[in-house]
Design a protein around this motif. Structure first.
Motif, PDB file in Angstrom:
ATOM      1  N   PHE A 131     102.387  17.316  14.506  1.00 45.08           N
ATOM      2  CA  PHE A 131     101.303  16.366  14.772  1.00 45.08           C
ATOM      3  C   PHE A 131     100.298  16.383  13.627  1.00 45.08           C
ATOM      4  N   GLU A 132     100.114  15.248  12.982  1.00 42.69           N
ATOM      5  CA  GLU A 132      99.139  15.131  11.898  1.00 42.69           C
ATOM      6  C   GLU A 132      98.011  14.171  12.235  1.00 42.69           C
ATOM      7  N   GLY A 133      98.250  13.273  13.177  1.00 39.79           N
ATOM      8  CA  GLY A 133      97.201  12.329  13.533  1.00 39.79           C
ATOM      9  C   GLY A 133      97.722  11.261  14.476  1.00 39.79           C
ATOM     10  N   MET A 134      96.836  10.337  14.805  1.00 42.14           N
ATOM     11  CA  MET A 134      97.188   9.271  15.736  1.00 42.14           C
ATOM     12  C   MET A 134      96.407   8.008  15.365  1.00 42.14           C
ATOM     13  N   LEU A 135      97.088   6.884  15.418  1.00 44.02           N
ATOM     14  CA  LEU A 135      96.447   5.596  15.169  1.00 44.02           C
ATOM     15  C   LEU A 135      96.692   4.693  16.364  1.00 44.02           C
ATOM     16  N   VAL A 136      95.597   4.186  16.948  1.00 46.38           N
ATOM     17  CA  VAL A 136      95.680   3.222  18.047  1.00 46.38           C
ATOM     18  C   VAL A 136      94.986   1.950  17.569  1.00 46.38           C
ATOM     19  N   GLN A 137      95.721   0.843  17.624  1.00 48.71           N
ATOM     20  CA  GLN A 137      95.174  -0.395  17.046  1.00 48.71           C
ATOM     21  C   GLN A 137      95.588  -1.599  17.875  1.00 48.71           C
ATOM     22  N   HIS A 138      94.610  -2.453  18.165  1.00 44.02           N
ATOM     23  CA  HIS A 138      94.901  -3.760  18.750  1.00 44.02           C
ATOM     24  C   HIS A 138      93.868  -4.753  18.226  1.00 44.02           C
ATOM     25  N   GLN A 139      93.818  -5.941  18.780  1.00 42.14           N
ATOM     26  CA  GLN A 139      93.003  -7.008  18.200  1.00 42.14           C
ATOM     27  C   GLN A 139      91.509  -6.690  18.185  1.00 42.14           C
ATOM     28  N   GLN A 140      91.049  -5.894  19.128  1.00 41.99           N
ATOM     29  CA  GLN A 140      89.613  -5.666  19.264  1.00 41.99           C
ATOM     30  C   GLN A 140      89.155  -4.293  18.796  1.00 41.99           C
ATOM     31  N   LEU A 141      90.092  -3.414  18.474  1.00 43.00           N
ATOM     32  CA  LEU A 141      89.685  -2.034  18.188  1.00 43.00           C
ATOM     33  C   LEU A 141      90.714  -1.319  17.323  1.00 43.00           C
ATOM     34  N   THR A 142      90.215  -0.458  16.448  1.00 44.29           N
ATOM     35  CA  THR A 142      91.064   0.476  15.718  1.00 44.29           C
ATOM     36  C   THR A 142      90.491   1.876  15.891  1.00 44.29           C
ATOM     37  N   ALA A 143      91.331   2.815  16.285  1.00 44.54           N
ATOM     38  CA  ALA A 143      90.920   4.212  16.438  1.00 44.54           C
ATOM     39  C   ALA A 143      91.877   5.082  15.639  1.00 44.54           C
ATOM     40  N   LEU A 144      91.330   5.814  14.695  1.00 45.06           N
ATOM     41  CA  LEU A 144      92.122   6.703  13.860  1.00 45.06           C
ATOM     42  C   LEU A 144      91.709   8.140  14.139  1.00 45.06           C
ATOM     43  N   PHE A 145      92.692   8.971  14.407  1.00 51.04           N
ATOM     44  CA  PHE A 145      92.454  10.393  14.648  1.00 51.04           C
ATOM     45  C   PHE A 145      93.316  11.170  13.669  1.00 51.04           C
ATOM     46  N   GLU A 146      92.697  12.049  12.866  1.00 42.31           N
ATOM     47  CA  GLU A 146      93.475  12.855  11.934  1.00 42.31           C
ATOM     48  C   GLU A 146      92.760  14.161  11.641  1.00 42.31           C
ATOM     49  N   ASN A 147      93.518  15.127  11.144  1.00 39.32           N
ATOM     50  CA  ASN A 147      92.949  16.421  10.805  1.00 39.32           C
ATOM     51  C   ASN A 147      92.008  16.272   9.610  1.00 39.32           C
ATOM     52  N   LEU A 148      90.855  16.905   9.729  1.00 41.94           N
ATOM     53  CA  LEU A 148      89.895  16.891   8.630  1.00 41.94           C
ATOM     54  C   LEU A 148      90.017  18.165   7.804  1.00 41.94           C
ATOM     55  N   THR A 149      90.092  19.310   8.505  1.00 49.27           N
ATOM     56  CA  THR A 149      90.337  20.607   7.877  1.00 49.27           C
ATOM     57  C   THR A 149      91.320  21.361   8.767  1.00 49.27           C
ATOM     58  N   ARG A 150      91.573  22.631   8.458  1.00 53.40           N
ATOM     59  CA  ARG A 150      92.485  23.421   9.297  1.00 53.40           C
ATOM     60  C   ARG A 150      91.912  23.667  10.686  1.00 53.40           C
ATOM     61  N   SER A 151      90.606  23.563  10.834  1.00 57.26           N
ATOM     62  CA  SER A 151      89.985  23.873  12.128  1.00 57.26           C
ATOM     63  C   SER A 151      89.259  22.682  12.763  1.00 57.26           C
ATOM     64  N   THR A 152      89.229  21.552  12.082  1.00 56.42           N
ATOM     65  CA  THR A 152      88.529  20.384  12.636  1.00 56.42           C
ATOM     66  C   THR A 152      89.382  19.131  12.500  1.00 56.42           C
ATOM     67  N   ALA A 153      89.104  18.176  13.360  1.00 54.46           N
ATOM     68  CA  ALA A 153      89.747  16.865  13.306  1.00 54.46           C
ATOM     69  C   ALA A 153      88.676  15.801  13.498  1.00 54.46           C
ATOM     70  N   ILE A 154      88.915  14.626  12.960  1.00 52.95           N
ATOM     71  CA  ILE A 154      87.921  13.561  13.026  1.00 52.95           C
ATOM     72  C   ILE A 154      88.535  12.329  13.688  1.00 52.95           C
ATOM     73  N   MET A 155      87.732  11.621  14.449  1.00 50.20           N
ATOM     74  CA  MET A 155      88.153  10.361  15.046  1.00 50.20           C
ATOM     75  C   MET A 155      87.190   9.264  14.612  1.00 50.20           C
ATOM     76  N   PHE A 156      87.755   8.194  14.099  1.00 47.49           N
ATOM     77  CA  PHE A 156      86.991   7.051  13.606  1.00 47.49           C
ATOM     78  C   PHE A 156      87.329   5.860  14.486  1.00 47.49           C
ATOM     79  N   ILE A 157      86.308   5.216  15.060  1.00 45.78           N
ATOM     80  CA  ILE A 157      86.522   4.069  15.947  1.00 45.78           C
ATOM     81  C   ILE A 157      85.720   2.887  15.429  1.00 45.78           C
ATOM     82  N   SER A 158      86.376   1.724  15.313  1.00 42.63           N
ATOM     83  CA  SER A 158      85.681   0.528  14.841  1.00 42.63           C
ATOM     84  C   SER A 158      86.206  -0.711  15.565  1.00 42.63           C
TER      85      SER A 158
END
Length: 230
Positions: free
Chosen positions: A174-201
């Motif tokens: 598991f390296e990350g996850m991308l969820v995307q449709h017409q109204q939203l994009t959500a990207l989840f990925e590892n930022l460092t070995r101990s943290t992960a970041i989620m970006f929603i727009s």
């Protein structure tokens, strides 16, 4: 033995079972622990979880917890930093308590949140969330577009954990996850070995995956330059 166990304690988590039939003994043990912490680690933070609160009727749950909290704080006095949480494995309360505890352990949280807020605004994101990558507890977040669901972090955490578990079952990394449709994009990925970041727009101008990925990479470099991540 006592001074060895309680010396140099930074943080203590103590759990009360709300169903316990021997509250006298419970408080006696708690008083002994608090006395030892106060003696050997007076600067320690103490978090008390009043657990299994789901077993208390809804109409009296708040009052039962308030009474328990008052007894705990009265027993401990005002010499230590103590905070109480009501918790249950069946709702968001346990996740919220652990997130707060993890947050308290993160150094330079004010600076980290300042960078998150700046990043969220510049990138046109609705929300940016920083998770601990094993437990998926929230470390910090920045919100530019208000959201009505106050339990969204716990729900997202559960979704990610289930997806990560599914990856393990098929021996996929598991390296990350991308969820995307017409109204939203959500990207989840590892930022460092101990943290992960989620970006929603929800802004069509910044919903392109490559652009979001570039923004995350830039943000990772910014945090490294500031010494906030290794």
């Amino acid at each position: 033995m006592r001074d060895h166990i309680f010396r140099s304690v930074e943080l203590l988590i103590y759990v009360f079972d709300i169903e316990s039939g021997d509250q006298g003994s419970d408080f006696s043990q708690f008083a002994d622990v608090i006395e030892a912490v106060e003696q050997h680690s007076p600067d320690a933070r103490v978090y008390v979880l009043v657990h299994k609160m789901d077993l208390i009727r809804d109409d009296v749950r708040n009052s039962v917890f308030s009474e328990k909290e008052a007894s705990i704080l009265a027993q401990a006095g005002d010499r230590l930093r103590i905070r109480c949480f009501r918790t249950s494995i069946w709702d968001e309360t346990l996740y919220r308590a652990w997130s707060h505890i993890v947050y308290s352990l993160v150094p330079n949280t004010a600076l980290l949140e300042s960078h998150l807020n700046e990043y969220c605004t510049i990138c046109g994101a609705d929300e940016v969330v920083l998770f601990e990558s094993t437990t998926f507890l929230v470390i910090a977040h920045a919100t530019c577009v208000a959201h009505s669901d106050v339990h969204r972090f716990e729900k997202i955490s559960n979704i990610i954990k289930q997806f990560k578990l599914s990856c393990r079952k098929v021996q996929a990394h598991f390296e990350g996850m991308l969820v995307q449709h017409q109204q939203l994009t959500a990207l989840f990925e590892n930022l460092t070995r101990s943290t992960a970041i989620m970006f929603i727009s929800s802004d069509p101008d910044v919903m392109h995956t490559a652009l979001i990925g570039a923004n995350v990479a830039h943000f990772r470099g910014q945090l490294k330059n500031c010494g906030l991540i290794g």
